[in-house]
Motif scaffolding. Structure first.
Motif, PDB file in Angstrom:
ATOM      1  N   LEU A 162       0.783  -1.227   0.023  1.00 25.63           N
ATOM      2  CA  LEU A 162      -0.040  -0.008   0.100  1.00 25.63           C
ATOM      3  C   LEU A 162       0.866   1.338  -0.060  1.00 25.63           C
ATOM      4  O   LEU A 162       0.380   2.345  -0.112  1.00 25.63           O
ATOM      5  CB  LEU A 162      -0.980  -0.256   1.411  1.00 25.63           C
ATOM      6  CG  LEU A 162      -1.744  -1.087   1.254  1.00 25.63           C
ATOM      7  CD1 LEU A 162      -2.902  -0.847   2.594  1.00 25.63           C
ATOM      8  CD2 LEU A 162      -2.894  -0.980   0.095  1.00 25.63           C
ATOM      9  N   ASP A 176     -10.687   4.351   0.986  1.00 22.26           N
ATOM     10  CA  ASP A 176      -9.392   3.950   0.677  1.00 22.26           C
ATOM     11  C   ASP A 176      -8.446   5.247   0.361  1.00 22.26           C
ATOM     12  O   ASP A 176      -8.830   6.074  -0.597  1.00 22.26           O
ATOM     13  CB  ASP A 176      -9.322   3.222  -0.593  1.00 22.26           C
ATOM     14  CG  ASP A 176      -8.105   2.839  -1.137  1.00 22.26           C
ATOM     15  OD1 ASP A 176      -7.025   3.200  -0.661  1.00 22.26           O
ATOM     16  OD2 ASP A 176      -7.927   1.788  -2.129  1.00 22.26           O
ATOM     17  N   SER A 178      -4.969   4.876   0.604  1.00 23.25           N
ATOM     18  CA  SER A 178      -3.576   4.474   0.470  1.00 23.25           C
ATOM     19  C   SER A 178      -2.781   5.205  -0.608  1.00 23.25           C
ATOM     20  O   SER A 178      -3.487   5.762  -1.817  1.00 23.25           O
ATOM     21  CB  SER A 178      -3.601   2.840  -0.002  1.00 23.25           C
ATOM     22  OG  SER A 178      -4.229   2.808  -1.189  1.00 23.25           O
ATOM     23  N   LYS A 180      -0.837   3.831  -2.676  1.00 24.60           N
ATOM     24  CA  LYS A 180      -0.849   2.969  -3.961  1.00 24.60           C
ATOM     25  C   LYS A 180      -2.269   3.522  -4.806  1.00 24.60           C
ATOM     26  O   LYS A 180      -2.268   3.661  -6.095  1.00 24.60           O
ATOM     27  CB  LYS A 180      -1.103   1.721  -3.768  1.00 24.60           C
ATOM     28  CG  LYS A 180      -1.260   0.649  -4.760  1.00 24.60           C
ATOM     29  CD  LYS A 180      -1.224  -0.811  -4.255  1.00 24.60           C
ATOM     30  CE  LYS A 180      -1.619  -1.886  -5.332  1.00 24.60           C
ATOM     31  NZ  LYS A 180      -1.633  -2.890  -4.832  1.00 24.60           N
ATOM     32  N   SER A 181      -3.457   3.784  -4.282  1.00 26.21           N
ATOM     33  CA  SER A 181      -4.466   4.064  -4.804  1.00 26.21           C
ATOM     34  C   SER A 181      -4.462   5.341  -5.326  1.00 26.21           C
ATOM     35  O   SER A 181      -4.994   5.635  -6.489  1.00 26.21           O
ATOM     36  CB  SER A 181      -5.778   3.795  -3.920  1.00 26.21           C
ATOM     37  OG  SER A 181      -6.025   2.357  -3.688  1.00 26.21           O
TER      38      SER A 181
END
Length: 194
Positions: A162, A176, A178, A180-181
């Motif tokens: 993440l 979310d 994170s 990464k997202s």
């Protein structure tokens, strides 16, 4: 544990979700009937921690090469040594005799979910890149209470991929934040602009 639990478990439909839910419900009913619910809840929490912490115990539960009698005796020895109560030891014995040791961790999780629902506790599944500190845990709990989730139990797991931030899942809702997202959304936006 008494024989009715074993016979109820043997009449379970083929679905894995139904199987673990029925085992969890049977244990809950037995613990409530015998007025040992708090002790069983504590022991089942400990059993979940034991399974998560011990690779050897997980191998015992998952191995198809160990016969039922040997697996049952080994599991009982571990539980006896770790100080688990009779109700949970007997329950694990029933699970083993019914050849369901592979599903034991899922049964423990289903039991915890059932207890939480009955007690009005909402479980927030939180994934983070690094383990949460006590301060972060308190801040997260405060934010969840502000969002209208009164009695919240935080179930944490670490997912290094993440990179940073959190993913919080409460029932069907997903929050979310994170890194990464965020990077994936930026990448899609950049592709759209080109």
């Amino acid at each position: 544990m008494e024989q009715p639990v074993a016979s109820e478990a043997s009449t379970i439909a083929s679905g894995a979700g139904g199987l673990v839910d029925r085992y969890a419900a049977a244990l809950y009913a037995h613990a409530e009937e015998s007025r040992a619910l708090d002790a069983v809840v504590s022991d089942m929490d400990g059993l979940g921690r034991l399974i998560d912490a011990s690779a050897d115990f997980r191998r015992l539960l998952a191995s198809p090469l160990i016969d039922v009698k040997t697996a049952t005796a080994a599991a009982q020895a571990v539980l006896q040594q770790e100080g688990f109560g009779k109700a949970v030891r007997d329950f694990v014995g029933v699970v083993s005799v019914n050849r369901r040791l592979r599903e034991l961790r899922d049964i423990v999780a289903a039991f915890a979910g059932l207890v939480a629902r009955r007690r009005g506790i909402i479980t927030a599944h939180v994934a983070s890149a690094h383990p949460l500190t006590d301060v972060q845990r308190q801040q997260l709990r405060a934010r969840l209470i502000e969002a209208g989730y009164g009695n919240v139990n935080i179930n944490e797991r670490v997912e290094p991929d993440l990179l940073g931030g959190l993913i919080v899942r409460i029932g069907a809702r997903l929050y979310d934040t994170s890194l990464k997202s965020r990077l994936q959304r930026l990448q899609y936006a950049m592709k759209g602009a080109a």
